[in-house]
Design an enzyme around this catalytic site. Sequence first.
Site, PDB file in Angstrom:
ATOM      1  N   GLU A  35     -21.263 -15.428  40.657  1.00 48.84           N
ATOM      2  CA  GLU A  35     -21.021 -15.096  42.071  1.00 48.84           C
ATOM      3  C   GLU A  35     -19.568 -15.407  42.412  1.00 48.84           C
ATOM      4  O   GLU A  35     -19.057 -16.487  42.074  1.00 48.84           O
ATOM      5  CB  GLU A  35     -21.983 -15.920  42.923  1.00 48.84           C
ATOM      6  CG  GLU A  35     -22.626 -15.191  44.056  1.00 48.84           C
ATOM      7  CD  GLU A  35     -23.530 -14.028  43.653  1.00 48.84           C
ATOM      8  OE1 GLU A  35     -23.033 -12.885  43.551  1.00 48.84           O
ATOM      9  OE2 GLU A  35     -24.736 -14.248  43.462  1.00 48.84           O
ATOM     10  N   ASP A  38     -16.292 -11.730  40.284  1.00 48.97           N
ATOM     11  CA  ASP A  38     -15.801 -10.369  39.978  1.00 48.97           C
ATOM     12  C   ASP A  38     -14.342 -10.172  40.372  1.00 48.97           C
ATOM     13  O   ASP A  38     -13.532  -9.694  39.571  1.00 48.97           O
ATOM     14  CB  ASP A  38     -16.721  -9.262  40.546  1.00 48.97           C
ATOM     15  CG  ASP A  38     -16.938  -9.284  42.045  1.00 48.97           C
ATOM     16  OD1 ASP A  38     -16.441 -10.220  42.719  1.00 48.97           O
ATOM     17  OD2 ASP A  38     -17.603  -8.355  42.564  1.00 48.97           O
ATOM     18  N   GLY A 124     -27.967  -6.811  55.615  1.00 44.77           N
ATOM     19  CA  GLY A 124     -27.608  -8.219  55.810  1.00 44.77           C
ATOM     20  C   GLY A 124     -28.402  -9.172  54.934  1.00 44.77           C
ATOM     21  O   GLY A 124     -28.346 -10.381  55.131  1.00 44.77           O
ATOM     22  N   SER A 130     -24.615  -1.824  51.374  1.00 43.41           N
ATOM     23  CA  SER A 130     -23.406  -1.001  51.579  1.00 43.41           C
ATOM     24  C   SER A 130     -23.010  -0.277  50.299  1.00 43.41           C
ATOM     25  O   SER A 130     -22.678   0.906  50.324  1.00 43.41           O
ATOM     26  CB  SER A 130     -22.194  -1.826  52.033  1.00 43.41           C
ATOM     27  OG  SER A 130     -22.549  -3.045  52.532  1.00 43.41           O
ATOM     28  N   ASP A 174     -21.072  -4.786  42.802  1.00 45.19           N
ATOM     29  CA  ASP A 174     -22.221  -4.125  43.430  1.00 45.19           C
ATOM     30  C   ASP A 174     -22.302  -2.648  43.058  1.00 45.19           C
ATOM     31  O   ASP A 174     -23.374  -2.133  42.722  1.00 45.19           O
ATOM     32  CB  ASP A 174     -22.143  -4.281  44.953  1.00 45.19           C
ATOM     33  CG  ASP A 174     -22.073  -5.747  45.369  1.00 45.19           C
ATOM     34  OD1 ASP A 174     -22.396  -6.608  44.535  1.00 45.19           O
ATOM     35  OD2 ASP A 174     -21.695  -6.021  46.519  1.00 45.19           O
TER      36      ASP A 174
END
Length: 422
Positions: A35, A38, A124, A130, A174
Site C-alpha cells: 500500500e 506504487d 468511497g 474510480s 488500480d
Amino acid sequence: MSPEPGEVRELFRSCFGGAADGVWLAPGRANLMGEHTDYNEGYVLPFALGQGIVAAAARRADRRLVLCSAQEPGGPADVALDGLAPGQVTGWAAYPAGVAWALAAAGYEVPGACIAIDSDLPAGAGLSSSAALECATALALTELAGLAVDRRELAAIARRAENHFVGVPSGIMDQSASLLARRGHALLLDCRSLETSQVPFDPGASGAGLLLINTRAGHELTAGEYGRRRAECEQAARLLGVPSLRYLTDVAELDRLTDPVLRRRARHVITDDQRVLDVVALLRSAAGDVYAGIGWLLTQAHRSLRDDFEISWPQADMAVDEALAAGALGARMIGGGFGGSVLALVRADAADQVRAAVANAFARRSWTAPEFGEAAPSASARRLGLQCVLVARRMQCGYVMRRHGSRARSPNCGTRFTASPR
Ligand code: GLA
C-alpha cells in the site's frame, strides 16, 4: 456478482432512446499487499474483484461524449470532445471525460459516444470505483472505435486521466489490477519496470476466504492526505539521495533521516515492499500453512499503515482487532486510507464468528453498521456479449464474455435531450 448487463442496457435505452452497441465491465480491486508503494516505484499485489462497473455504450455521429449513470441521478453530462481540457468537467463525469482526453493526448482518435454507467462497487469503500469507471470507459471507447490498444498502455492512459484531468496524484496500481488481473490470481506488479506476473491465489481451495469489510467511514481527507504522504515519500527519497524509496531495502539506511515523520513514512514503504515479496514467496512455495503466514503479514502491514504511515481510521483499527480476536488469520486496511475497507483472511469455519464480532463492536459504539462482502480473485475488464442457446426447445439468452469486440453499428444515440456542459 457484478452489475446486471441487462439493467445497464435498459438504463442506456431510457437515457438515450436507442440500443447500446455493447456492454463493457471493469472490476474494482482489493490489494493483498503493498500500500502506497506504487508511486514509490515499489511492488504491489492486487487482485480484481467480482464487483465492478459496467458501461453500455454506442457511437455517436457527432463529436460529443454523453454520459448517464444509475448512481448519479442529476441528468446526463454532455462533453464536447474537441478542445477538451483539464478543468472543464467536474464531478463523476470528469473520470470518463478524462479518459477521452488522455486517449486523444496519446494520439488516438476518440469517437463521439453515449455511455450509460452502472455499478455494484460502493463508492468511497476503497475498492477503486474510480479506476473501474476509467477502465470501463477506456475499453468501451477503444473497442467502439476499433482501436487495438495494449492493456498496459490503456492502464497508463487511464491513470493519466486521473492524475492530469481529475487531479488526483494516484499511482498505477488500480488501473493495472482492473485491466491486467486474472481469475484465481493476484497480480504482482513492479511499479518501476512495470513488469507483471500472475501469482496463483486461491484461498478457497485451502479452506480459507477473504472477507471484505466496508467500514462505511467516509474519506473526505483522502485527496489532501494522499498527496501529503506522496510528497513526504518523495522528500525522504531526495534527502537519502535516491530516485525513489524503491531503491532502498534496508531500514537501517533511514537513520540518516533526522525527521522522525519522514523516517516512519519511508519505513512503511520499505517494509511493505518486502512484505509483497514475502507474500509472493509464500504463495509460490509448497509450504504447509501458507495462509497462516500471509495472515501474519497482513496484520503486520496494518500496524505499519496505522503507526508509520498514519492513514488508518478508528473503524478500521477496530475491525482488524475484532477480526483477529474472533479467529481471523490476519487483517488490514486496504487502499488509500482514512476510510474505506478492511480485508480479512479467515478460515471458512470462522467466517460467521468474525462477521458477528465486527458487527457487534460497531453496534456497541453506535457506528454505522459495516457491510460484509466476499473478495474472490476475479477476471479483468472485458466486453460482455449477449449469447443465446437452445435449451430444451426454448431459447435462453445470457451475457457472456466475448473474446473479440465487434465494431460499433448504431450511429445515433443522443437525440432525446439537449444536455448542458457541467
Ligand atoms: C489509491 C491509489 C493507488 C495506491 C493506493 C494506495 O488506491 O489510487 O494508486 O496508491 O491508493 O496503495
